[in-house]
Write a protein that holds these residues in place. Structure first.
Motif, PDB file in Angstrom:
ATOM      1  N   ASP A 125      -5.830   4.526  -4.812  1.00  0.00           N
ATOM      2  CA  ASP A 125      -7.056   3.932  -3.967  1.00  0.00           C
ATOM      3  C   ASP A 125      -8.228   2.175  -4.769  1.00  0.00           C
ATOM      4  O   ASP A 125      -8.032   2.010  -3.744  1.00  0.00           O
ATOM      5  CB  ASP A 125      -8.914   4.846  -3.593  1.00  0.00           C
ATOM      6  CG  ASP A 125      -7.531   6.150  -2.494  1.00  0.00           C
ATOM      7  OD1 ASP A 125      -7.446   5.398  -1.613  1.00  0.00           O
ATOM      8  OD2 ASP A 125      -8.267   7.060  -2.477  1.00  0.00           O
ATOM      9  N   LYS A 143       0.882   3.933  -3.395  1.00  0.00           N
ATOM     10  CA  LYS A 143       0.992   5.675  -3.011  1.00  0.00           C
ATOM     11  C   LYS A 143       2.252   6.097  -3.325  1.00  0.00           C
ATOM     12  O   LYS A 143       1.877   7.518  -3.852  1.00  0.00           O
ATOM     13  CB  LYS A 143       0.585   5.924  -1.185  1.00  0.00           C
ATOM     14  CG  LYS A 143      -0.396   5.182  -0.788  1.00  0.00           C
ATOM     15  CD  LYS A 143      -1.829   5.822  -1.396  1.00  0.00           C
ATOM     16  CE  LYS A 143      -3.127   5.719  -0.563  1.00  0.00           C
ATOM     17  NZ  LYS A 143      -3.605   5.534  -0.937  1.00  0.00           N
ATOM     18  N   ALA A 194       0.378   7.565  -6.440  1.00  0.00           N
ATOM     19  CA  ALA A 194      -0.920   8.978  -5.676  1.00  0.00           C
ATOM     20  C   ALA A 194      -0.778  10.183  -6.168  1.00  0.00           C
ATOM     21  O   ALA A 194       0.564  10.536  -6.216  1.00  0.00           O
ATOM     22  CB  ALA A 194      -1.444   7.766  -4.329  1.00  0.00           C
ATOM     23  N   THR A 232       0.358  -1.383   0.130  1.00  0.00           N
ATOM     24  CA  THR A 232       0.297   0.185  -0.129  1.00  0.00           C
ATOM     25  C   THR A 232       0.618   1.159  -0.201  1.00  0.00           C
ATOM     26  O   THR A 232       0.697   2.593  -0.913  1.00  0.00           O
ATOM     27  CB  THR A 232      -0.643   0.237   1.130  1.00  0.00           C
ATOM     28  OG1 THR A 232      -1.825  -1.518   0.752  1.00  0.00           O
ATOM     29  CG2 THR A 232      -2.080   1.258   0.988  1.00  0.00           C
ATOM     30  N   ARG A 233       1.695   1.104   1.009  1.00  0.00           N
ATOM     31  CA  ARG A 233       2.741   2.749   0.951  1.00  0.00           C
ATOM     32  C   ARG A 233       3.391   2.359  -0.689  1.00  0.00           C
ATOM     33  O   ARG A 233       3.532   3.860  -1.018  1.00  0.00           O
ATOM     34  CB  ARG A 233       3.978   2.739   1.970  1.00  0.00           C
ATOM     35  CG  ARG A 233       5.269   3.472   2.153  1.00  0.00           C
ATOM     36  CD  ARG A 233       5.942   3.418   3.554  1.00  0.00           C
ATOM     37  NE  ARG A 233       5.837   1.991   3.761  1.00  0.00           N
ATOM     38  CZ  ARG A 233       5.595   0.959   4.497  1.00  0.00           C
ATOM     39  NH1 ARG A 233       4.749   1.194   5.478  1.00  0.00           N
ATOM     40  NH2 ARG A 233       6.307   0.126   4.945  1.00  0.00           N
ATOM     41  N   THR A 261      -5.561  10.243  -6.933  1.00  0.00           N
ATOM     42  CA  THR A 261      -5.875   9.397  -6.123  1.00  0.00           C
ATOM     43  C   THR A 261      -6.920   7.897  -6.420  1.00  0.00           C
ATOM     44  O   THR A 261      -7.139   7.231  -5.199  1.00  0.00           O
ATOM     45  CB  THR A 261      -6.973  10.583  -5.341  1.00  0.00           C
ATOM     46  OG1 THR A 261      -5.919  11.591  -4.812  1.00  0.00           O
ATOM     47  CG2 THR A 261      -7.117  10.107  -3.234  1.00  0.00           C
TER      48      THR A 261
END
Length: 186
Positions: free
Chosen positions: A126, A112, A116, A108-109, A122
Motif C-alpha cells: 500500500d 498488488k 501484496a 497499481t494492479r 499489505t
C-alpha cells in the motif's frame, strides 16, 4: 480548508502517518523514500513484542523506489523497523520484483499481483501508491516535457482529471498534446 469539526465527541484510537520525500540524484535517477507508521493511543499487548506502549510504533516500514525519467524502476528497497510479528521483516526482499517494471497504466494492479497478499506485505504494498504519486510530484516541472530541450509528451498528461489531454491545463500549457475541441474565433 480542513475538515469541519465533528458533531460527535470522539476519542483518538489510532494514527497512521505516511511520509514521502522525493530526491533528484546526480546520476539522472530519482528516489522516493516513503515511510508508514501506525501508532495506538493505548497500551497493546503483543505476543511478539510484549506491551507496545502508546505512541510506540506498531508498524514502521519504509520503501525506496528509484526510477528514471521514463518511470522505469531501477531499484526498490523495503525495510521493516517495527511490526507486530517477527516474520514481517522476512518478506521485504520480494519488493525487488518491482525492479525492471515501468510505472504506467495498470501499475497499481501489477504491484498488488507481485508484492501484496500472502506472498508479500499489505502495508508495504500500500505504501508503493503514495511513493508513486510522490515520484510524479518530484519530477513535475523538472523532468520529461518541462525542460526546454525535452520534446516528449509530459508523463503527467492523462494522469489525472486536471491533466486530461482534452482539458484546460493541457490546452494552456501543452497545446501540442491537446486532444479536445479547439474553439474557433467567431
Amino acid at each position: 480548508m480542513p475538515l469541519p469539526e465533528s458533531t460527535y465527541p470522539r476519542e483518538n484510537i489510532h494514527t497512521r502517518q505516511i511520509t514521502c520525500n522525493g530526491f533528484k540524484r546526480p546520476d539522472g535517477l530519482w528516489d522516493v523514500d516513503a515511510q508508514i507508521t501506525d501508532i495506538k493511543t493505548y497500551p497493546l499487548e503483543n505476543s511478539y513484542r510484549g506491551t507496545i506502549e502508546p505512541g510506540e510504533p506498531i508498524h514502521e516500514m519504509w520503501i525506496r523506489l528509484t526510477v528514471d525519467t521514463n518511470l522505469l524502476v531501477h531499484d526498490c528497497i523495503a525495510v521493516t523497523d517495527h511490526s507486530p510479528y517477527g516474520c514481517c521483516g522476512e518478506i521485504t526482499p520480494i519488493f525487488n520484483k518491482l525492479i525492471g517494471k515501468q510505472i504506467a497504466p495498470g501499475w497499481t494492479r501489477l504491484v498488488k499481483s507481485l508484492v501484496a497478499g500472502i506472498q508479500g506485505c499489505t502495508h508495504l504494498a500500500d505504501l508503493v501508491g503514495p511513493a508513486t504519486t510522490t515520484i510524479y510530484q518530484t519530477m513535475a516541472g523538472i523532468a520529461k516535457g518541462k525542460t526546454e530541450n525535452e520534446t516528449s509528451k509530459p508523463f503527467y498528461i492523462d494522469g489525472c482529471h486536471a491533466w486530461s489531454s482534452d482539458g484546460e491545463q493541457v490546452l494552456t500549457y501543452h497545446p501540442e498534446y491537446y486532444t479536445g475541441k479547439k474553439s474557433t474565433p467567431e
